[in-house]
Scaffold this active site. Structure first.
Site, PDB file in Angstrom:
ATOM      1  N   SER A   1       3.923 -17.839   6.647  1.00  0.00           N
ATOM      2  CA  SER A   1       3.335 -17.939   7.987  1.00  0.00           C
ATOM      3  C   SER A   1       2.296 -16.858   8.265  1.00  0.00           C
ATOM      4  CB  SER A   1       4.450 -17.877   9.039  1.00  0.00           C
ATOM      5  OG  SER A   1       5.243 -16.724   8.831  1.00  0.00           O
TER       6      SER A   1
ATOM      7  N   ALA B   1      -2.896 -17.517   5.512  1.00  0.00           N
ATOM      8  CA  ALA B   1      -3.078 -18.613   4.555  1.00  0.00           C
ATOM      9  C   ALA B   1      -2.228 -19.819   4.955  1.00  0.00           C
ATOM     10  CB  ALA B   1      -2.727 -18.144   3.149  1.00  0.00           C
TER      11      ALA B   1
ATOM     12  N   ALA C   1       2.000  -9.739   6.022  1.00  0.00           N
ATOM     13  CA  ALA C   1       0.984  -8.700   5.758  1.00  0.00           C
ATOM     14  C   ALA C   1      -0.199  -8.924   6.694  1.00  0.00           C
ATOM     15  CB  ALA C   1       0.528  -8.759   4.305  1.00  0.00           C
TER      16      ALA C   1
ATOM     17  N   TYR D   1      -0.381  -6.863   9.738  1.00  0.00           N
ATOM     18  CA  TYR D   1      -0.638  -5.421   9.605  1.00  0.00           C
ATOM     19  C   TYR D   1      -2.083  -5.101   9.218  1.00  0.00           C
ATOM     20  CZ  TYR D   1       4.339  -4.987  10.080  1.00  0.00           C
ATOM     21  OH  TYR D   1       5.618  -5.053  10.581  1.00  0.00           O
ATOM     22  N   ALA D   2      -2.903  -6.135   8.976  1.00  0.00           N
ATOM     23  CA  ALA D   2      -4.290  -5.870   8.569  1.00  0.00           C
ATOM     24  C   ALA D   2      -4.996  -5.089   9.678  1.00  0.00           C
ATOM     25  CB  ALA D   2      -5.006  -7.184   8.285  1.00  0.00           C
ATOM     26  N   GLN D   3      -5.685  -4.064   9.269  1.00  0.00           N
ATOM     27  CA  GLN D   3      -6.318  -3.186  10.259  1.00  0.00           C
ATOM     28  C   GLN D   3      -7.832  -3.402  10.306  1.00  0.00           C
ATOM     29  OE1 GLN D   3      -5.367   0.945   9.655  1.00  0.00           O
ATOM     30  NE2 GLN D   3      -3.195   0.674  10.067  1.00  0.00           N
ATOM     31  N   GLY D   4      -8.495  -3.121   9.157  1.00  0.00           N
ATOM     32  CA  GLY D   4      -9.953  -3.044   9.112  1.00  0.00           C
ATOM     33  C   GLY D   4     -10.645  -4.293   9.620  1.00  0.00           C
TER      34      GLY D   4
ATOM     35  N   GLU E   1     -17.244  -0.862   5.516  1.00  0.00           N
ATOM     36  CA  GLU E   1     -16.130  -0.358   4.688  1.00  0.00           C
ATOM     37  C   GLU E   1     -16.637  -0.096   3.277  1.00  0.00           C
ATOM     38  OE1 GLU E   1     -12.587  -2.759   4.954  1.00  0.00           O
ATOM     39  OE2 GLU E   1     -12.560  -2.632   7.117  1.00  0.00           O
TER      40      GLU E   1
ATOM     41  N   ARG F   1     -12.586   1.032  -3.715  1.00  0.00           N
ATOM     42  CA  ARG F   1     -11.244   1.631  -3.669  1.00  0.00           C
ATOM     43  C   ARG F   1     -10.702   2.127  -4.993  1.00  0.00           C
ATOM     44  NH1 ARG F   1      -8.416  -2.481   0.454  1.00  0.00           N
ATOM     45  NH2 ARG F   1      -9.720  -1.785   2.151  1.00  0.00           N
TER      46      ARG F   1
ATOM     47  N   HIS G   1      -1.204  -1.640  -2.462  1.00  0.00           N
ATOM     48  CA  HIS G   1      -1.718  -2.302  -1.268  1.00  0.00           C
ATOM     49  C   HIS G   1      -1.968  -3.792  -1.460  1.00  0.00           C
ATOM     50  CE1 HIS G   1      -3.857  -2.576   2.509  1.00  0.00           C
ATOM     51  NE2 HIS G   1      -4.968  -2.982   1.912  1.00  0.00           N
TER      52      HIS G   1
ATOM     53  N   ARG H   1     -10.642  -5.831  -5.611  1.00  0.00           N
ATOM     54  CA  ARG H   1     -11.049  -6.540  -4.387  1.00  0.00           C
ATOM     55  C   ARG H   1     -11.924  -5.667  -3.498  1.00  0.00           C
ATOM     56  NH1 ARG H   1      -8.628  -6.830   1.012  1.00  0.00           N
ATOM     57  NH2 ARG H   1      -7.224  -5.220   0.248  1.00  0.00           N
TER      58      ARG H   1
HETATM   59  P1  FAD Z   1       1.197 -12.810   4.352  1.00  0.00           P
HETATM   60  O1  FAD Z   1       0.388 -12.638   5.545  1.00  0.00           O
HETATM   61  O2  FAD Z   1       1.792 -11.679   3.711  1.00  0.00           O
HETATM   62  O3  FAD Z   1       2.296 -13.919   4.615  1.00  0.00           O
HETATM   63  C1  FAD Z   1       3.270 -14.213   3.636  1.00  0.00           C
HETATM   64  C2  FAD Z   1       4.265 -15.162   4.241  1.00  0.00           C
HETATM   65  O4  FAD Z   1       5.081 -15.734   3.239  1.00  0.00           O
HETATM   66  C3  FAD Z   1       5.224 -14.504   5.226  1.00  0.00           C
HETATM   67  O5  FAD Z   1       5.385 -15.353   6.327  1.00  0.00           O
HETATM   68  C4  FAD Z   1       6.539 -14.418   4.453  1.00  0.00           C
HETATM   69  O6  FAD Z   1       7.692 -14.424   5.250  1.00  0.00           O
HETATM   70  C5  FAD Z   1       6.443 -15.690   3.651  1.00  0.00           C
HETATM   71  N1  FAD Z   1       7.288 -15.714   2.459  1.00  0.00           N
HETATM   72  C6  FAD Z   1       7.190 -14.941   1.352  1.00  0.00           C
HETATM   73  N2  FAD Z   1       8.143 -15.285   0.471  1.00  0.00           N
HETATM   74  C7  FAD Z   1       8.869 -16.281   1.041  1.00  0.00           C
HETATM   75  C8  FAD Z   1      10.000 -17.033   0.640  1.00  0.00           C
HETATM   76  N3  FAD Z   1      10.633 -16.822  -0.537  1.00  0.00           N
HETATM   77  N4  FAD Z   1      10.464 -17.982   1.480  1.00  0.00           N
HETATM   78  C9  FAD Z   1       9.892 -18.187   2.694  1.00  0.00           C
HETATM   79  N5  FAD Z   1       8.824 -17.497   3.122  1.00  0.00           N
HETATM   80  C10 FAD Z   1       8.321 -16.563   2.299  1.00  0.00           C
HETATM   81  N6  FAD Z   1      -7.052  -7.655   4.137  1.00  0.00           N
HETATM   82  C11 FAD Z   1      -8.260  -7.794   4.712  1.00  0.00           C
HETATM   83  O7  FAD Z   1      -9.030  -8.687   4.349  1.00  0.00           O
HETATM   84  N7  FAD Z   1      -8.637  -6.952   5.714  1.00  0.00           N
HETATM   85  C12 FAD Z   1      -7.844  -5.963   6.169  1.00  0.00           C
HETATM   86  O8  FAD Z   1      -8.201  -5.248   7.086  1.00  0.00           O
HETATM   87  C13 FAD Z   1      -6.581  -5.776   5.571  1.00  0.00           C
HETATM   88  N8  FAD Z   1      -5.761  -4.778   5.968  1.00  0.00           N
HETATM   89  C14 FAD Z   1      -4.506  -4.703   5.444  1.00  0.00           C
HETATM   90  C15 FAD Z   1      -3.628  -3.743   5.928  1.00  0.00           C
HETATM   91  C16 FAD Z   1      -2.319  -3.689   5.484  1.00  0.00           C
HETATM   92  C17 FAD Z   1      -1.371  -2.652   6.015  1.00  0.00           C
HETATM   93  C18 FAD Z   1      -1.886  -4.619   4.503  1.00  0.00           C
HETATM   94  C19 FAD Z   1      -0.480  -4.593   3.999  1.00  0.00           C
HETATM   95  C20 FAD Z   1      -2.770  -5.559   3.986  1.00  0.00           C
HETATM   96  C21 FAD Z   1      -4.078  -5.608   4.446  1.00  0.00           C
HETATM   97  N9  FAD Z   1      -4.979  -6.559   3.972  1.00  0.00           N
HETATM   98  C22 FAD Z   1      -6.207  -6.681   4.544  1.00  0.00           C
HETATM   99  C23 FAD Z   1      -4.544  -7.583   3.039  1.00  0.00           C
HETATM  100  C24 FAD Z   1      -4.220  -8.859   3.820  1.00  0.00           C
HETATM  101  O9  FAD Z   1      -3.574  -8.502   5.021  1.00  0.00           O
HETATM  102  C25 FAD Z   1      -3.331  -9.786   3.054  1.00  0.00           C
HETATM  103  O10 FAD Z   1      -3.809  -9.969   1.754  1.00  0.00           O
HETATM  104  C26 FAD Z   1      -3.284 -11.153   3.741  1.00  0.00           C
HETATM  105  O11 FAD Z   1      -2.892 -10.985   5.079  1.00  0.00           O
HETATM  106  C27 FAD Z   1      -2.326 -12.055   3.024  1.00  0.00           C
HETATM  107  O12 FAD Z   1      -2.113 -13.195   3.814  1.00  0.00           O
HETATM  108  P2  FAD Z   1      -1.132 -14.303   3.271  1.00  0.00           P
HETATM  109  O13 FAD Z   1      -1.117 -15.372   4.286  1.00  0.00           O
HETATM  110  O14 FAD Z   1      -1.458 -14.631   1.883  1.00  0.00           O
HETATM  111  O15 FAD Z   1       0.295 -13.563   3.204  1.00  0.00           O
HETATM  112  C1  SIN Z   2      -8.258  -1.310   5.579  1.00  0.00           C
HETATM  113  O1  SIN Z   2      -8.324  -1.513   6.783  1.00  0.00           O
HETATM  114  O2  SIN Z   2      -8.611  -0.267   5.020  1.00  0.00           O
HETATM  115  C2  SIN Z   2      -7.704  -2.386   4.729  1.00  0.00           C
HETATM  116  C3  SIN Z   2      -8.762  -3.350   4.457  1.00  0.00           C
HETATM  117  C4  SIN Z   2      -8.360  -4.227   3.335  1.00  0.00           C
HETATM  118  O3  SIN Z   2      -7.311  -4.056   2.735  1.00  0.00           O
HETATM  119  O4  SIN Z   2      -9.150  -5.121   3.034  1.00  0.00           O
END
Ligand code: FAD
Ligand code: SIN
Length: 526
Positions: free
Chosen positions: A12, A15, A41, A44-47, A113, A288, A349, A384
């Site tokens: 959720s 993606a 995750a 928690y994305a900040q930038g 960035e 990075r 990260h 990345r």
């Molecule tokens: P997520 O958002 O991590 O979602 C994963 C989902 O899968 C969750 O709902 C979880 O519960 C579910 N899931 C996992 N395993 C299971 C399972 N077995 N069964 C059921 N559900 C499951 N990227 C940027 O581009 N810009 C930024 O500024 C940035 N800042 C970041 C800051 C932080 C602190 C972090 C940690 C990451 C950051 N990133 C950033 C990276 C980016 O946030 C992530 O790569 C992106 O949000 C991933 O999205 P996602 O939908 O793939 O996964």
């Molecule tokens: C950050 O805000 O520095 C994270 C950005 C990212 O992971 O793409």
């Protein structure tokens, strides 16, 4: 419980939600998520999220920056299509209700960035992810065709293997029929049949001791595909964010966004010396991999466990206005960032590799798509570019939805899938067997498979891991399943893939740096 849906979505974050919102116009959707829906995750994305919007930025500049960051390993076609679709995807997020900061003129306030040659990062103060997650989740919760199963853990995708057919890595037509999903509260294991399944399970930062990732990031989707004999690639390319807050004992580590360096903050040693210029002409805003390695080196030279990020020279009102979360967090542990330097340390990260997908996010397994951090699209190559991952998730979930909508009408359910067989399993009374192994995996990975690697360290890591792998497999076979043991098993799978792929790469490239092969493969005879 047995359930049949047109589209099964696991995850959720950006993606899973952005895909669900699109396919829900063409069939019913069950979205499974292992924690509460917002705990991702993404939140928690900040930038922010990188995209081309105004001149003097151009698609070509963003494409070039992405290729340079990827250290020549990104797929140029994939980079081109992702960047060219960036403007459209940002507009769509805005239409869905996500708000990004604007200047007084009404134009979007685009941040800078590391590795970017232009200001192009859309953001919502320093908590962009929270805003995106809020907007998408609200839309999904309101959609009549989307059912969200919170606190449900997906154990495995269902393939012919579950019909007792032999499946190996050479089987050409491995097909996904849905997934087995555990409700930890009732201990029931549901069989959810989906005509089409999307894995959007995020990354695997929890494989390390120190990570910015939330607890959910245990690489479940990647491990599921590997177990189902699907293709996984580029797992050796793990991005360590240069600046997580050094606050021993806090898990996960709090991120200090790179946008703060884009705003003018500078990295310094304990003696207050700037050091990044010795490593790269782009200084604190180099990509990075370079910054994280430089910090690692400075910490080793100085025998220190962190360096500093200095914001004291920046306008304090602007700092507090643009970075309220970081200001409040640091203040909560006694650091006023307008007057004191912030102690920072690199932390695991982002996983650049993962489930191999094509330009429509199709995996090597039929009717199974993957998007977001669990997928390897070819965009990031060996490293990345900052803020390209939220973009990648939006672009590839969109592309997956186009392909899935096209094919769903031709597909049928596989009705003879058996329910999960838990016969002979017993309750494991000794949690210590799992928690201790979990910590051991993290210690092995952090000690031997971190920012700088060597053949000896990798071999040692693999030898140690094999013992834990055997013990965990035995325990798994006889235990009534819990989330914790399944996550441990998945982390072990991920750790194994990282080490194996790191061992195979006989060069240093992007995020993979080996003391034994310090150059690119093509430069090794120079
Ligand atoms: P997520 O958002 O991590 O979602 C994963 C989902 O899968 C969750 O709902 C979880 O519960 C579910 N899931 C996992 N395993 C299971 C399972 N077995 N069964 C059921 N559900 C499951 N990227 C940027 O581009 N810009 C930024 O500024 C940035 N800042 C970041 C800051 C932080 C602190 C972090 C940690 C990451 C950051 N990133 C950033 C990276 C980016 O946030 C992530 O790569 C992106 O949000 C991933 O999205 P996602 O939908 O793939 O996964
Ligand atoms: C950050 O805000 O520095 C994270 C950005 C990212 O992971 O793409």
């Amino acid at each position: 419980m047995r359930k049949k849906v047109d589209f099964l979505v696991i995850g959720s974050g950006i993606a899973g939600l952005s895909y669900a919102l699109k396919v829900a116009e063409h069939g019913n959707v069950c979205l499974v998520t292992k924690s509460n829906a917002a705990e991702t995750a993404t939140k928690y994305a900040q930038g922010g999220i990188a995209a081309v919007m105004y001149t003097p930025d151009t698609y070509d500049k963003h494409i070039r920056d992405t290729m340079i960051a990827g250290d020549e390993l990104s797929n140029p076609e994939i980079v081109r299509l992702t960047i060219r679709e960036s403007t459209e995807r940002i507009k769509e997020l805005i239409e869905w209700g996500a708000q990004f900061d604007k200047e007084a003129s009404g134009k979007y306030d685009l941040a800078m960035e590391g590795g970017h040659s232009e200001h192009r990062v859309f953001h919502h103060k320093d908590h962009t992810g929270l805003e995106i997650e809020r907007a998408l989740l609200k839309k999904a919760e309101e959609h009549p065709n989307i059912e969200i199963l919170e606190n449900h853990f997906t154990l495995d995708i269902i393939t012919q293997h579950h019909l007792n057919q032999d499946v190996n890595r050479r089987t050409p037509d491995i097909t996904c029929y849905g997934a087995y999903v555990l409700n930890p509260e009732t201990q029931e294991i549901h069989t959810i049949l989906g005509k089409i399944t999307l894995l959007a399970t995020g990354g695997a930062g929890m494989v390390y001791n120190t990570t910015t990732n939330p607890n959910i990031a245990t690489g479940d989707g990647i491990a599921m595909v590997y177990r189902a004999k699907g293709q996984v690639e580029n797992m050796e390319f793990i991005q360590f964010h240069p600046t997580s807050l050094y606050n021993p004992g806090e898990k996960p580590s709090f991120l200090i966004t790179e946008a703060l360096r884009g705003y003018g903050a500078v990295l310094k040693t304990h003696n207050e010396n700037e050091f990044m210029d010795h490593y790269d002409e782009r200084g604190s805003l180099a990509p990075r991999d370079i910054v994280a390695r430089a910090i690692d080196n400075e910490m080793k030279l100085g025998g220190e466990d962190h360096v500093y990020l200095d914001c004291r020279h920046l306008d304090s009102n602007g700092l507090i206005k643009n970075f309220p979360t970081i200001y409040a967090k640091c203040l909560s542990i006694g650091i006023d960032i307008t007057k004191e330097m912030i102690p920072v340390v690199p932390a695991a990260h982002y996983f650049c590799g993962g489930i191999k997908v094509d330009e429509y996010a199709s995996t090597s397994i039929r009717n199974l798509y993957a998007s977001g951090e669990c997928a390897s699209t070819g965009l990031h190559g060996a490293n990345r570019l900052a803020s390209n991952s939220l973009l990648e998730s939006a672009v590839f979930s969109h592309r997956a939805s186009i392909d899935a909508i096209k094919h769903v009408k031709e597909l049928h359910y596989c009705d003879n899938i058996p329910d999960w067989n838990a016969e002979g399993t017993v309750l494991n009374e000794e949690m210590i067997l799992i928690t201790q192994s979990y910590k051991e995996v993290q210690t092995i990975m952090s000690s031997y498979v971190g920012i700088v690697r060597s053949d000896l360290r990798l071999k040692r890591a693999l030898d140690r891991l094999e013992i834990i792998y055997r013990e965990t497999d035995e325990l798994y076979e006889k235990s009534i399943l819990t989330v914790r043991i399944c996550e441990l098993r998945n982390l072990l799978n991920v750790a194994y893939l990282v080490i194996k792929m790191a061992m195979q790469r006989k060069e240093s490239r992007g995020l993979h740096y080996s003391l034994d092969y310090p150059k690119h493969i093509e430069d090794q005879n120079d």
